[in-house]
Scaffold this active site. Sequence first.
Site, PDB file in Angstrom:
ATOM      1  CG  MET A  30      44.974 -65.851  36.578  1.00  7.12           C
ATOM      2  SD  MET A  30      45.194 -67.508  35.916  1.00  7.12           S
ATOM      3  CE  MET A  30      43.527 -68.019  35.690  1.00  7.12           C
ATOM      4  N   GLY A  31      43.502 -61.321  35.474  1.00  8.68           N
ATOM      5  CA  GLY A  31      42.979 -60.283  34.599  1.00  8.68           C
ATOM      6  C   GLY A  31      41.555 -60.514  34.130  1.00  8.68           C
ATOM      7  CG  HIS A  37      38.959 -59.669  39.136  1.00  7.01           C
ATOM      8  ND1 HIS A  37      38.303 -59.975  37.970  1.00  7.01           N
ATOM      9  CD2 HIS A  37      39.729 -60.741  39.421  1.00  7.01           C
ATOM     10  CE1 HIS A  37      38.653 -61.177  37.566  1.00  7.01           C
ATOM     11  NE2 HIS A  37      39.512 -61.674  38.425  1.00  7.01           N
ATOM     12  CD  GLN A  61      46.671 -70.525  37.936  1.00 10.76           C
ATOM     13  OE1 GLN A  61      47.552 -69.875  38.483  1.00 10.76           O
ATOM     14  NE2 GLN A  61      45.392 -70.327  38.216  1.00 10.76           N
ATOM     15  CE  LYS A 184      28.521 -59.097  38.539  1.00 11.34           C
ATOM     16  NZ  LYS A 184      28.573 -57.696  38.181  1.00 11.34           N
TER      17      LYS A 184
HETATM   18  O1  PAF Z   1      42.551 -66.978  41.048  1.00 15.08           O
HETATM   19  C1  PAF Z   1      43.355 -66.619  40.166  1.00 15.08           C
HETATM   20  O2  PAF Z   1      43.087 -65.732  39.381  1.00 15.08           O
HETATM   21  C2  PAF Z   1      44.700 -67.327  40.050  1.00 15.08           C
HETATM   22  O3  PAF Z   1      44.585 -68.668  40.414  1.00 15.08           O
HETATM   23  C3  PAF Z   1      45.823 -66.645  40.848  1.00 15.08           C
HETATM   24  C4  PAF Z   1      45.548 -66.677  42.331  1.00 15.08           C
HETATM   25  C5  PAF Z   1      45.985 -65.217  40.382  1.00 15.08           C
HETATM   26  C6  PAF Z   1      47.138 -67.374  40.609  1.00 15.08           C
HETATM   27  O4  PAF Z   1      47.473 -67.385  39.267  1.00 15.08           O
END
Ligand code: PAF
Length: 295
Positions: A30-31, A37, A61, A184
């Site tokens: 989700m950036g 990440h 979500q 993090k």
């Molecule tokens: O973990 C996340 O960032 C989100 O739940 C995902 C897996 C990208 C789905 O929107």
Amino acid sequence: MEIIREVNEMHNRIMMLKQKQKKIGFVPTMGFFHDGHLQLMKKAKEENDIVVASVFVNPLQFGPNEDFDRYPRNEADDISKAEHVGVDLLFIPTVNEMYPQKMKITMTINDRIDVLCGKARPGHFDGVITVVTKLFHIIQPNQVYFGMKDAQQVAVVDALIHDLNFPITLIGLPTVREEDGLAKSSRNVNLSSRERNEASWLYKALKHGHHLVVDGEYNPAIIIKEINNIISDNTEGVIDYLEVLSYPELKPVSHMKQQVIIAIAVQFERARLIDNLLLSDDGHIIRFWKQGETK
Ligand code: PAF
């Protein structure tokens, strides 16, 4: 690095890569990228021909009182970080691109969600499996990478891949931590400075739980009580849940001599933090998790 914003364009790009039999590693996000990440992307780079990452804050979500609008976003920074770690394709669709109209099909997961975040966030994992399914169809990855910080999400995606026969290998990578142990998270920016100091107690408390197991304490109730005391004594956060469950089934356990997760969520004023430790049947910490095997 190519930035792609449209589903059709991504589809065409993937078709070309598939024709060339390229192995695709995918990192859905989700950036607001942090080291966690970037570690997923770096690992995907090592293990695949092509790395695709997605940046999409999925409204499905988030509950009505959750932080969808406040969820941190920084597209320019995400682009430069993704490029730096060697992502090949960065997919950044709009909400309208992913959900051009109200969905006529709804997806519901009915196992592994009556505990932990699933219990506190009804509908959250339905939204996750919906968007992940769409992303899997669009990107058709061979391998997909998630952080074990959200271990319930990994367990849910494991169920999704099995139940819907996606030909995808799921890989869970270790939680990346700050120096003081705080996991993090994009949400850490919402902690006040006092809360930021207190937040390191989540990991310290989990580690204490682990030490108890190593010292021969196999009663989950005692582990939970001790962790609870540490959090209450050292933070003003409110424990949302603190559970010991089998993994990835996420069922209650009566002893620790099996693969278990000790998972915690603590609500601070403007941020709800989660963390966990996954322990093997002989009490070792499991950091990497791959469908069908553990390390
Ligand atoms: O973990 C996340 O960032 C989100 O739940 C995902 C897996 C990208 C789905 O929107």
